[in-house]
Design a protein around this motif. Structure first.
Motif, PDB file in Angstrom:
ATOM      1  N   ALA A   1       1.136  -1.168   0.298  1.00  0.00           N
ATOM      2  CA  ALA A   1       0.000  -0.389   0.028  1.00  0.00           C
ATOM      3  C   ALA A   1       0.654   1.215   0.235  1.00  0.00           C
ATOM      4  CB  ALA A   1      -1.249   0.312   1.380  1.00  0.00           C
ATOM      5  N   LEU A   2       1.668   1.514   0.450  1.00  0.00           N
ATOM      6  CA  LEU A   2       2.497   2.478   0.968  1.00  0.00           C
ATOM      7  C   LEU A   2       3.698   2.826  -0.786  1.00  0.00           C
ATOM      8  CD1 LEU A   2       4.199   4.455   2.342  1.00  0.00           C
ATOM      9  CD2 LEU A   2       5.900   2.587   3.080  1.00  0.00           C
ATOM     10  N   ALA A   3       3.770   1.760  -1.224  1.00  0.00           N
ATOM     11  CA  ALA A   3       3.977   1.663  -2.626  1.00  0.00           C
ATOM     12  C   ALA A   3       3.566   2.093  -2.940  1.00  0.00           C
ATOM     13  CB  ALA A   3       5.067   0.114  -3.163  1.00  0.00           C
ATOM     14  N   THR A   4       2.304   2.014  -3.678  1.00  0.00           N
ATOM     15  CA  THR A   4       1.641   2.268  -4.732  1.00  0.00           C
ATOM     16  C   THR A   4       1.388   4.066  -3.691  1.00  0.00           C
ATOM     17  OG1 THR A   4       0.088   0.224  -4.686  1.00  0.00           O
ATOM     18  CG2 THR A   4      -1.199   2.293  -5.144  1.00  0.00           C
ATOM     19  N   ALA A   5       0.627   4.200  -3.001  1.00  0.00           N
ATOM     20  CA  ALA A   5       0.721   5.588  -2.145  1.00  0.00           C
ATOM     21  C   ALA A   5       1.762   6.402  -2.574  1.00  0.00           C
ATOM     22  CB  ALA A   5       0.126   5.654  -0.569  1.00  0.00           C
ATOM     23  N   MET A   6       2.711   5.707  -2.868  1.00  0.00           N
ATOM     24  CA  MET A   6       4.649   7.339  -3.028  1.00  0.00           C
ATOM     25  C   MET A   6       4.852   6.513  -4.716  1.00  0.00           C
ATOM     26  SD  MET A   6       7.352   5.117  -1.018  1.00  0.00           S
ATOM     27  CE  MET A   6       8.450   5.692  -1.722  1.00  0.00           C
ATOM     28  N   LYS A   7       3.797   5.726  -5.241  1.00  0.00           N
ATOM     29  CA  LYS A   7       3.803   5.545  -6.879  1.00  0.00           C
ATOM     30  C   LYS A   7       3.060   6.904  -7.229  1.00  0.00           C
ATOM     31  CE  LYS A   7       3.254   2.930 -10.440  1.00  0.00           C
ATOM     32  NZ  LYS A   7       2.974   1.363 -11.402  1.00  0.00           N
ATOM     33  N   ALA A   8       1.794   6.890  -6.449  1.00  0.00           N
ATOM     34  CA  ALA A   8       1.186   7.629  -7.381  1.00  0.00           C
ATOM     35  C   ALA A   8       1.596   9.056  -6.431  1.00  0.00           C
ATOM     36  CB  ALA A   8      -0.360   7.534  -6.030  1.00  0.00           C
ATOM     37  N   ASP A   9       1.549   9.300  -5.611  1.00  0.00           N
ATOM     38  CA  ASP A   9       2.548  11.054  -5.139  1.00  0.00           C
ATOM     39  C   ASP A   9       3.388  11.346  -6.503  1.00  0.00           C
ATOM     40  OD1 ASP A   9       2.256  12.854  -3.552  1.00  0.00           O
ATOM     41  OD2 ASP A   9       4.390  12.218  -3.416  1.00  0.00           O
ATOM     42  N   ALA A  10       4.127  10.909  -6.544  1.00  0.00           N
ATOM     43  CA  ALA A  10       5.360  10.233  -7.731  1.00  0.00           C
ATOM     44  C   ALA A  10       4.534  10.603  -9.087  1.00  0.00           C
ATOM     45  CB  ALA A  10       6.182   9.435  -7.950  1.00  0.00           C
ATOM     46  N   LYS A  11       3.541  10.220  -9.397  1.00  0.00           N
ATOM     47  CA  LYS A  11       3.112  10.361 -10.833  1.00  0.00           C
ATOM     48  C   LYS A  11       2.372  11.955 -10.955  1.00  0.00           C
ATOM     49  CE  LYS A  11      -0.389   9.042 -14.151  1.00  0.00           C
ATOM     50  NZ  LYS A  11      -0.740   7.773 -14.718  1.00  0.00           N
ATOM     51  N   ALA A  12       1.508  12.304  -9.183  1.00  0.00           N
ATOM     52  CA  ALA A  12       0.755  13.225  -9.088  1.00  0.00           C
ATOM     53  C   ALA A  12       2.687  15.191  -9.757  1.00  0.00           C
ATOM     54  CB  ALA A  12       0.006  13.670  -7.832  1.00  0.00           C
ATOM     55  N   LYS A  13       3.270  14.655  -8.750  1.00  0.00           N
ATOM     56  CA  LYS A  13       4.299  15.260  -9.005  1.00  0.00           C
ATOM     57  C   LYS A  13       5.099  15.712 -10.122  1.00  0.00           C
ATOM     58  CE  LYS A  13       5.304  15.727  -4.431  1.00  0.00           C
ATOM     59  NZ  LYS A  13       4.800  17.035  -3.390  1.00  0.00           N
ATOM     60  N   SER A  14       5.109  14.246 -10.792  1.00  0.00           N
ATOM     61  CA  SER A  14       5.535  14.562 -12.097  1.00  0.00           C
ATOM     62  C   SER A  14       4.712  15.208 -12.867  1.00  0.00           C
ATOM     63  CB  SER A  14       5.642  13.423 -13.387  1.00  0.00           C
ATOM     64  OG  SER A  14       6.082  13.403 -13.910  1.00  0.00           O
ATOM     65  N   ASN A  15       3.062  14.591 -12.937  1.00  0.00           N
ATOM     66  CA  ASN A  15       2.428  15.794 -14.143  1.00  0.00           C
ATOM     67  C   ASN A  15       2.388  16.988 -13.753  1.00  0.00           C
ATOM     68  OD1 ASN A  15       1.955  13.777 -14.936  1.00  0.00           O
ATOM     69  ND2 ASN A  15      -0.143  13.345 -13.398  1.00  0.00           N
ATOM     70  N   GLN A  16       2.705  17.627 -12.448  1.00  0.00           N
ATOM     71  CA  GLN A  16       2.841  18.991 -11.992  1.00  0.00           C
ATOM     72  C   GLN A  16       4.082  19.918 -12.364  1.00  0.00           C
ATOM     73  OE1 GLN A  16       2.727  19.065  -7.502  1.00  0.00           O
ATOM     74  NE2 GLN A  16       0.612  19.471  -7.660  1.00  0.00           N
ATOM     75  N   LEU A  17       4.652  19.027 -12.943  1.00  0.00           N
ATOM     76  CA  LEU A  17       6.510  19.396 -12.898  1.00  0.00           C
ATOM     77  C   LEU A  17       5.826  19.447 -13.904  1.00  0.00           C
ATOM     78  CD1 LEU A  17       9.621  17.879 -10.863  1.00  0.00           C
ATOM     79  CD2 LEU A  17       8.759  20.318 -10.588  1.00  0.00           C
ATOM     80  N   GLY A  18       5.494  18.883 -15.073  1.00  0.00           N
ATOM     81  CA  GLY A  18       5.158  18.833 -16.386  1.00  0.00           C
ATOM     82  C   GLY A  18       4.512  20.059 -16.310  1.00  0.00           C
ATOM     83  N   GLU A  19       3.301  20.259 -16.025  1.00  0.00           N
ATOM     84  CA  GLU A  19       2.371  21.345 -16.517  1.00  0.00           C
ATOM     85  C   GLU A  19       3.051  22.526 -16.245  1.00  0.00           C
ATOM     86  OE1 GLU A  19      -1.022  21.026 -14.151  1.00  0.00           O
ATOM     87  OE2 GLU A  19      -1.625  19.184 -15.026  1.00  0.00           O
TER      88      GLU A  19
ATOM     89  N   ALA B   1       6.472  23.213 -16.202  1.00  0.00           N
ATOM     90  CA  ALA B   1       7.474  23.131 -17.587  1.00  0.00           C
ATOM     91  C   ALA B   1       7.164  23.493 -18.933  1.00  0.00           C
ATOM     92  CB  ALA B   1       8.356  22.535 -17.890  1.00  0.00           C
ATOM     93  N   SER B   2       5.914  23.209 -19.096  1.00  0.00           N
ATOM     94  CA  SER B   2       4.900  23.930 -20.381  1.00  0.00           C
ATOM     95  C   SER B   2       4.571  24.546 -20.306  1.00  0.00           C
ATOM     96  CB  SER B   2       3.551  22.224 -20.461  1.00  0.00           C
ATOM     97  OG  SER B   2       2.754  22.778 -21.215  1.00  0.00           O
ATOM     98  N   GLU B   3       4.483  25.336 -18.754  1.00  0.00           N
ATOM     99  CA  GLU B   3       3.356  27.022 -18.927  1.00  0.00           C
ATOM    100  C   GLU B   3       5.294  27.549 -19.182  1.00  0.00           C
ATOM    101  OE1 GLU B   3       1.807  27.470 -15.204  1.00  0.00           O
ATOM    102  OE2 GLU B   3       0.464  26.052 -15.996  1.00  0.00           O
ATOM    103  N   THR B   4       6.110  27.688 -18.737  1.00  0.00           N
ATOM    104  CA  THR B   4       6.386  27.652 -18.424  1.00  0.00           C
ATOM    105  C   THR B   4       7.555  28.179 -20.430  1.00  0.00           C
ATOM    106  OG1 THR B   4       7.941  27.818 -16.210  1.00  0.00           O
ATOM    107  CG2 THR B   4       9.728  27.833 -17.931  1.00  0.00           C
ATOM    108  N   LEU B   5       7.746  27.344 -20.561  1.00  0.00           N
ATOM    109  CA  LEU B   5       8.047  27.435 -22.272  1.00  0.00           C
ATOM    110  C   LEU B   5       6.721  28.118 -23.416  1.00  0.00           C
ATOM    111  CD1 LEU B   5       9.554  25.915 -24.812  1.00  0.00           C
ATOM    112  CD2 LEU B   5       8.235  24.129 -24.875  1.00  0.00           C
ATOM    113  N   ASP B   6       5.735  27.807 -22.337  1.00  0.00           N
ATOM    114  CA  ASP B   6       5.160  28.813 -23.432  1.00  0.00           C
ATOM    115  C   ASP B   6       5.106  30.704 -23.279  1.00  0.00           C
ATOM    116  OD1 ASP B   6       3.935  26.589 -24.211  1.00  0.00           O
ATOM    117  OD2 ASP B   6       2.081  26.641 -22.656  1.00  0.00           O
ATOM    118  N   ILE B   7       5.569  30.252 -21.583  1.00  0.00           N
ATOM    119  CA  ILE B   7       6.140  32.032 -21.543  1.00  0.00           C
ATOM    120  C   ILE B   7       7.015  32.109 -22.272  1.00  0.00           C
ATOM    121  CG2 ILE B   7       6.258  33.359 -19.813  1.00  0.00           C
ATOM    122  CD1 ILE B   7       4.877  32.431 -17.791  1.00  0.00           C
TER     123      ILE B   7
END
Length: 108
Positions: free
Chosen positions: A30-48, A50-56
Motif C-alpha cells: 500500500a505504501l509503494a502504491t501511495a508513493m507511486k501515485a504521489d510521484a506521478k502527481a508531482k511529475s504531472n505538476q512539474l510537467g505542467e 515546465a509547459s507553462e514556462t515554455l509557453d511564456i
C-alpha cells in the motif's frame, strides 16, 4: 504435557508471526502504491509548470523578435533618409568602409 504446551505455544507464535508478516507485506504494498501515485502527481505538476514556462518563454521570444524586426525597419528607414539627404557623405562613408575592409582582408 509440557512438551505439548510448548509446541502449541510455538505454533501460536509462528501463526502470529505469519499474520504480522502478511500485514506488513500488505502495508508495504500500500505504501509503494501511495508513493507511486504521489510521484506521478508531482511529475504531472512539474510537467505542467515546465509547459507553462515554455509557453511564456516562447511568447517572449515572439515579442522580442517582433521588436527586433521593428527596430531594424526603423534603422533602415533612418539610414535611407540620411543617404537621401546627404548622398555625397554616404558615398564617402561607403568608400572608406570598403577601403578599411580591403586593408583588413589583405593582411590575412
Amino acid at each position: 504435557m509440557a512438551r505439548t504446551d510448548t509446541a502449541k505455544a510455538a505454533e501460536k507464535t509462528t501463526a502470529d508471526l505469519e499474520k504480522q508478516i502478511e500485514t506488513l507485506t500488505k502495508d508495504v504494498a500500500a505504501l509503494a502504491t501511495a508513493m507511486k501515485a504521489d510521484a506521478k502527481a508531482k511529475s504531472n505538476q512539474l510537467g505542467e509548470a515546465a509547459s507553462e514556462t515554455l509557453d511564456i518563454a516562447r511568447q517572449k521570444g515572439v515579442e522580442t523578435a517582433e521588436l527586433a524586426r521593428q527596430q531594424t525597419r526603423d534603422a533602415v528607414a533612418v539610414a535611407e533618409q540620411t543617404v537621401r539627404a546627404n548622398p555625397g557623405a554616404a558615398v564617402g562613408v561607403a568608400a572608406l568602409a570598403g577601403f578599411v575592409t580591403g586593408i583588413v582582408a589583405s593582411r590575412r
